[in-house]
Design a protein around this motif. Structure first.
Motif, PDB file in Angstrom:
ATOM      1  N   TYR A 181       0.687   0.728  14.376  1.00  0.00           N
ATOM      2  CA  TYR A 181       1.830   1.276  13.640  1.00  0.00           C
ATOM      3  C   TYR A 181       1.787   2.806  13.669  1.00  0.00           C
ATOM      4  N   GLN A 182       2.948   3.405  13.939  1.00  0.00           N
ATOM      5  CA  GLN A 182       3.114   4.836  13.741  1.00  0.00           C
ATOM      6  C   GLN A 182       3.647   5.035  12.327  1.00  0.00           C
ATOM      7  N   THR A 183       3.050   5.930  11.582  1.00  0.00           N
ATOM      8  CA  THR A 183       3.416   6.100  10.173  1.00  0.00           C
ATOM      9  C   THR A 183       4.297   7.326   9.975  1.00  0.00           C
ATOM     10  N   ASN A 184       5.056   7.293   8.869  1.00  0.00           N
ATOM     11  CA  ASN A 184       5.869   8.452   8.472  1.00  0.00           C
ATOM     12  C   ASN A 184       5.020   9.349   7.576  1.00  0.00           C
ATOM     13  N   GLY A 185       4.406  10.350   8.159  1.00  0.00           N
ATOM     14  CA  GLY A 185       3.564  11.254   7.385  1.00  0.00           C
ATOM     15  C   GLY A 185       2.115  10.798   7.344  1.00  0.00           C
ATOM     16  N   ALA A 186       1.275  11.687   6.812  1.00  0.00           N
ATOM     17  CA  ALA A 186      -0.162  11.416   6.734  1.00  0.00           C
ATOM     18  C   ALA A 186      -0.457  10.417   5.622  1.00  0.00           C
ATOM     19  N   LEU A 187      -1.519   9.644   5.829  1.00  0.00           N
ATOM     20  CA  LEU A 187      -1.935   8.650   4.845  1.00  0.00           C
ATOM     21  C   LEU A 187      -3.023   9.233   3.953  1.00  0.00           C
ATOM     22  N   SER A 188      -2.925   8.949   2.661  1.00  0.00           N
ATOM     23  CA  SER A 188      -3.963   9.396   1.739  1.00  0.00           C
ATOM     24  C   SER A 188      -5.162   8.456   1.827  1.00  0.00           C
ATOM     25  N   SER A 227       0.821  -1.219   0.000  1.00  0.00           N
ATOM     26  CA  SER A 227       0.000   0.000   0.000  1.00  0.00           C
ATOM     27  C   SER A 227       0.847   1.258   0.000  1.00  0.00           C
ATOM     28  N   GLY A 228       2.167   1.113   0.067  1.00  0.00           N
ATOM     29  CA  GLY A 228       3.052   2.272   0.056  1.00  0.00           C
ATOM     30  C   GLY A 228       3.063   3.037   1.365  1.00  0.00           C
ATOM     31  N   ILE A 229       2.775   2.351   2.479  1.00  0.00           N
ATOM     32  CA  ILE A 229       2.737   2.999   3.792  1.00  0.00           C
ATOM     33  C   ILE A 229       4.047   2.706   4.521  1.00  0.00           C
ATOM     34  N   GLN A 230       4.759   3.745   4.891  1.00  0.00           N
ATOM     35  CA  GLN A 230       6.008   3.601   5.639  1.00  0.00           C
ATOM     36  C   GLN A 230       5.745   3.833   7.125  1.00  0.00           C
ATOM     37  N   THR A 231       6.295   2.968   7.950  1.00  0.00           N
ATOM     38  CA  THR A 231       6.054   3.046   9.397  1.00  0.00           C
ATOM     39  C   THR A 231       7.361   3.265  10.150  1.00  0.00           C
ATOM     40  N   SER A 232       7.228   3.894  11.341  1.00  0.00           N
ATOM     41  CA  SER A 232       8.402   4.145  12.178  1.00  0.00           C
ATOM     42  C   SER A 232       8.384   3.323  13.456  1.00  0.00           C
TER      43      SER A 232
END
Length: 668
Positions: free
Chosen positions: A497-504, A354-359
């Motif tokens: 999950y904490q994500t890097n930036g907002a999700l579309s 899904s192209g979601i990056q997590t920290s």
């Protein structure tokens, strides 16, 4: 009689009685406007219309608006009847004069009917015209509160228009029937002398006084002793009813009791200003009491609604972080550690696709059981009997020491008779003994917050919550087997999950599809989307609360105004008699100030006392769905109370001057 003459009498009567008529028309117009706006917004296509939501959570807001309009309808009936009582009271002398001059009851009925039709037309026309213009402004205000983009265009709701016409048409028709009946049953001489009818000195009604004391004590006791959200549910409405009943009883009988006691105190009573004020209030309290009690209840309602609304908005972000500690929240059930690890692997793949990056990744697994407490003793709660005594139930989460060490990064050990504990309603100290399912355990310490923030289920906040950490998984399985659950009972799993930036929006939808394609029975929540929903729902509730608070505040002000007008005209002749026997204007002013201050500040003082006592049970009640800390709630109460008191003092200065002018106007 000539209809042209009757019509002249209609307009002449309205002009002559404008001091009481204008506030009545203002009350009618305002209630029409509030009801129409709430109804119009409830059926507005820019919120929710024919099963289509304009935004996430709009249906819930539409339901809140519709319920609030129904509350407004009930309130409008009671309030307009109350205002109509004052209006017709001042007209009885006039109608009696018409009767003495030879006018038939049919002619008098015609005059009253024509007047009521005009009142209704003015109130409904001005109210709905104003409501139509303000409707868009209110919609934009609602959108601003809930964080929606403003919309273009206007909407006129024919359903809201029809409902408003029908409701207020019925209200004014019932007022007319009451007025006609009250005029037609009396003879003209009696009506003409209605303003000069004397009253006997009221007696202290001991039964009502004692009932007020007992119900107030009971209501306060229920509010102050509630300790959990479930206890607040069972006691809130009962305590409200008891306090409302007590308020009316104590203002009716308690006020007379206090005045009688003051009258028996020669040092206080035999002073000019006190003598006049106490004597005057003694004869007027029979009618004042109900009005003062109504002002007290309405003032409490205004403070309560605004306090709850303000505290909800002030605590918004704190509640979102509690409900959704991570940007992505996934809840499921697994049969063991291996299945949990497989789920994590599959979810990681879905994130990547899904192209979601997590920290940060969070994993928690635990088992749950519902317990019943009795002091420090905890027993199993039968699911069939659980909701009969919710106040004693504890939603309990069971973790093994091995899992706990993984979650918090420690390497602690527990013996078989020790436990770590967290409890939402009690702080346990090391060394205390917990009786858990018939066996005693020594409390070795408190559970780390890094576990509590993820494990606790916010949807179960109706119950007291508890986390228990035991030495081994075998112990937990033994407990489950003891209460009839299977040893391989599914684990509840939290994956965050904490994500890097907002999700579309596209990323959220794609991730949900990818997860549902490989896993079943999972719930996926995105913090950003849930934040939007949260502010929509509670922002909408805050918006409606402002409307209802405005309605109650208007009712409070108008009741005060009507009472001051009514009491002023009734006391006018008394003060003129006292003036003729030597009462100076300075002494009259002091007496008026003493009386008016008592009538004004007794209700608001009682209202603030009610609110302070109710703050405990109200805060617990809100805790069912929200985190409401005592400090923030207290700050909201203080801020709202100060603002309300300033408005109340302004009303005091305006109406006291009106009362004073009436007193010193020579009667004809």
């Amino acid at each position: 009689m000539n209809h042209k003459l009757l019509n002249k009498l209609v307009f002449r009567g309205m002009q002559k009685n404008r001091k009481t008529l204008i506030p009545f028309l203002m009350a009618g117009t305002f209630t029409v406007m509030i009801f129409y706006i709430l109804q119009s917004l409830a059926y507005c296509p820019y919120i929710y219309y024919k099963g289509v939501e304009a935004f996430y959570g709009a249906q819930t807001i539409a339901i809140i608006l519709d319920i609030s309009s129904q509350i407004t309808a009930v309130f409008s009936v009671l309030f307009l009847f109350y205002a109509n009582q004052f209006l017709i009271k001042g007209r009885k002398k006039e109608m009696g004069l018409y009767g003495v001059l030879g006018m038939s009851k049919k002619n008098i009925t015609y005059i009253m009917t024509a007047e009521t039709i005009l009142y209704a037309l003015i109130s409904m026309a001005v109210g709905m015209m104003t409501g139509t213009f303000l409707n868009k402004l209110m919609l934009l205000m609602l959108y601003k509160i809930i964080g929606q983009r403003p919309v273009e265009g206007l909407f006129f709701s024919t359903k809201a228009f029809g409902n408003t016409m029908m409701l207020f048409g019925i209200i004014f028709a019932c007022c007319l029937l009451h007025n006609v009946r009250s005029i037609r049953v009396g003879n003209p001489i009696t009506l003409l002398q209605s303003n000069h009818t004397g009253e006997k000195e009221p007696k202290v009604k001991i039964g009502i006084f004692l009932l007020g004391v007992v119900t107030l004590a009971a209501g306060y006791y229920l509010a102050l002793t509630a300790k959990t959200a479930s206890e607040a549910i069972s006691s809130l409405f009962i305590s409200i009813l008891l306090v409302v009943l007590a308020t009316y009883c104590l203002f009716t009988a308690g006020s007379i009791f206090i005045l009688k006691r003051l009258k028996k105190n020669p040092k206080f009573y035999y002073k000019t200003k006190n003598f006049i004020s106490v004597s005057n209030l003694m004869f007027r309290m029979k009618h004042n009491a109900a009005g003062l009690a109504s002002i007290c209840i309405l003032s409490t309602g205004v403070i309560l609604l605004l306090t709850c609304g303000c505290s909800l908005m002030m605590l918004g972000e704190k509640n979102i972080n509690r409900l959704y500690p991570t940007d992505v929240k996934i809840e499921s059930k697994v049969t063991g550690v291996e299945q949990g690890q497989r789920e994590i692997t599959q979810i990681r793949s879905a994130l990547k696709e899904s192209g979601i990056q997590t920290s940060e990744e969070v994993y928690r697994q635990y088992k749950t059981i519902m317990l019943r407490k009795d002091g420090q003793k905890q027993t199993y709660a039968d699911p069939d009997m659980m909701y009969t005594d919710m106040g004693s139930c504890i939603d309990t989460y069971l973790l093994s020491m091995d899992d706990y060490n993984k979650y918090v990064g420690t390497n602690e050990k527990l013996s078989e008779d020790q436990v770590l504990i967290y409890n939402s309603d009690k702080e346990w100290k090391s060394g205390e003994v917990l009786d858990f399912l018939g066996k005693k355990y020594a409390v070795a310490g408190n559970v780390d917050y890094r576990v509590t923030s993820y494990v606790l289920d916010s949807t179960m906040s109706l119950f007291e919550s508890e986390i228990l950490v035991f030495a081994s998984e075998a112990q937990i399985n033994g407990f489950l087997e003891q209460v009839g659950q299977q040893e391989d009972e599914d684990y509840n799993v939290y994956i965050g999950y904490q994500t890097n930036g907002a999700l579309s929006k596209e990323q959220q939808e794609l991730f949900t599809q990818n997860v549902n394609a490989v896993l079943t029975d999972v719930e996926i929540h995105f913090k950003a989307e849930e934040r939007h929903f949260f502010y929509n729902i509670y922002g909408g509730a805050f918006f409606v609360g402002i409307f209802l608070a405005m309605l109650f505040l208007m009712a409070t002000v108008l009741i005060i105004y009507y009472k001051q007008m009514s009491e002023g005209y009734e006391d006018q002749r008394r003060f003129q008699i006292l003036s003729n026997v030597g009462l100076t204007e300075k002494e009259a002013r002091k007496s008026i100030q003493t009386q008016v201050k008592l009538l004004f500040f007794l209700p608001v003082g009682a209202a603030m006392l009610h609110m302070m006592v109710a703050s405990n049970v109200i805060r617990l009640f809100l805790r069912m769905v929200l985190v409401v800390d005592a400090k923030t709630f207290g700050m909201a109460i203080a801020a709202v109370s100060i603002i309300f008191l300033l408005v109340y003092i302004l009303v005091y200065h305006i109406t006291s001057r009106t009362y004073y002018k009436i007193i010193h106007t020579k009667s004809c």
